[in-house]
Design a protein around this motif. Structure first.
Motif, PDB file in Angstrom:
ATOM      1  N   ALA A  56       0.880  -1.237   0.080  1.00  0.00           N
ATOM      2  CA  ALA A  56      -0.029  -0.011  -0.012  1.00  0.00           C
ATOM      3  C   ALA A  56       1.014   1.439  -0.051  1.00  0.00           C
ATOM      4  CB  ALA A  56      -0.940  -0.029   0.981  1.00  0.00           C
ATOM      5  N   LEU A  57       2.020   1.244   0.823  1.00  0.00           N
ATOM      6  CA  LEU A  57       2.893   2.322   0.742  1.00  0.00           C
ATOM      7  C   LEU A  57       3.447   2.495  -0.543  1.00  0.00           C
ATOM      8  CD1 LEU A  57       4.621   2.106   4.213  1.00  0.00           C
ATOM      9  CD2 LEU A  57       2.870   3.914   3.426  1.00  0.00           C
ATOM     10  N   ALA A  58       4.041   1.529  -1.174  1.00  0.00           N
ATOM     11  CA  ALA A  58       4.737   1.562  -2.598  1.00  0.00           C
ATOM     12  C   ALA A  58       3.633   2.179  -3.484  1.00  0.00           C
ATOM     13  CB  ALA A  58       5.222   0.096  -2.966  1.00  0.00           C
ATOM     14  N   ALA A  59       2.314   1.435  -3.472  1.00  0.00           N
ATOM     15  CA  ALA A  59       1.499   1.961  -4.295  1.00  0.00           C
ATOM     16  C   ALA A  59       1.108   3.803  -4.008  1.00  0.00           C
ATOM     17  CB  ALA A  59      -0.073   1.212  -4.384  1.00  0.00           C
ATOM     18  N   GLY A  60       0.973   4.006  -2.930  1.00  0.00           N
ATOM     19  CA  GLY A  60       0.916   5.394  -2.818  1.00  0.00           C
ATOM     20  C   GLY A  60       1.843   6.405  -3.170  1.00  0.00           C
ATOM     21  N   ILE A  61       3.296   5.803  -2.967  1.00  0.00           N
ATOM     22  CA  ILE A  61       4.386   6.485  -3.593  1.00  0.00           C
ATOM     23  C   ILE A  61       4.143   6.825  -5.146  1.00  0.00           C
ATOM     24  CG2 ILE A  61       6.860   6.763  -3.822  1.00  0.00           C
ATOM     25  CD1 ILE A  61       6.795   5.604  -1.076  1.00  0.00           C
ATOM     26  N   GLY A  62       4.038   5.511  -5.475  1.00  0.00           N
ATOM     27  CA  GLY A  62       3.991   5.502  -6.966  1.00  0.00           C
ATOM     28  C   GLY A  62       2.679   6.566  -7.770  1.00  0.00           C
TER      29      GLY A  62
END
Length: 68
Positions: A56-62
């Motif tokens: 979820a954090l990686a998707a948010g950063i992306g």
């Protein structure tokens, strides 16, 4: 006062590798956690929960407009 850059998600941000990796981690970890929890393996389900959060954090950063 500091002005933050525009971070609205765009169509192009949905196809960034970091966004795709994050969404894949979210889906796979949620599925594996569900299977592990149904079989009674609580430790694996908790580990997949941590992987879900990282996805979820990686998707948010992306999805942010200024991600690399």
């Amino acid at each position: 006062m500091v002005t933050l850059p525009n971070t609205n998600p765009t169509v192009e941000s949905l196809t960034k590798p970091l966004t795709l990796l994050g969404l894949t981690l979210v889906v796979v970890s949620f599925a594996v956690a569900g299977i592990a929890f149904s079989e009674g393996d609580i430790v694996t389900a908790l580990g997949m929960g941590l992987l879900f959060v990282s996805g979820a954090l990686a998707a948010g950063i992306g999805l942010s407009g200024e991600s690399v």
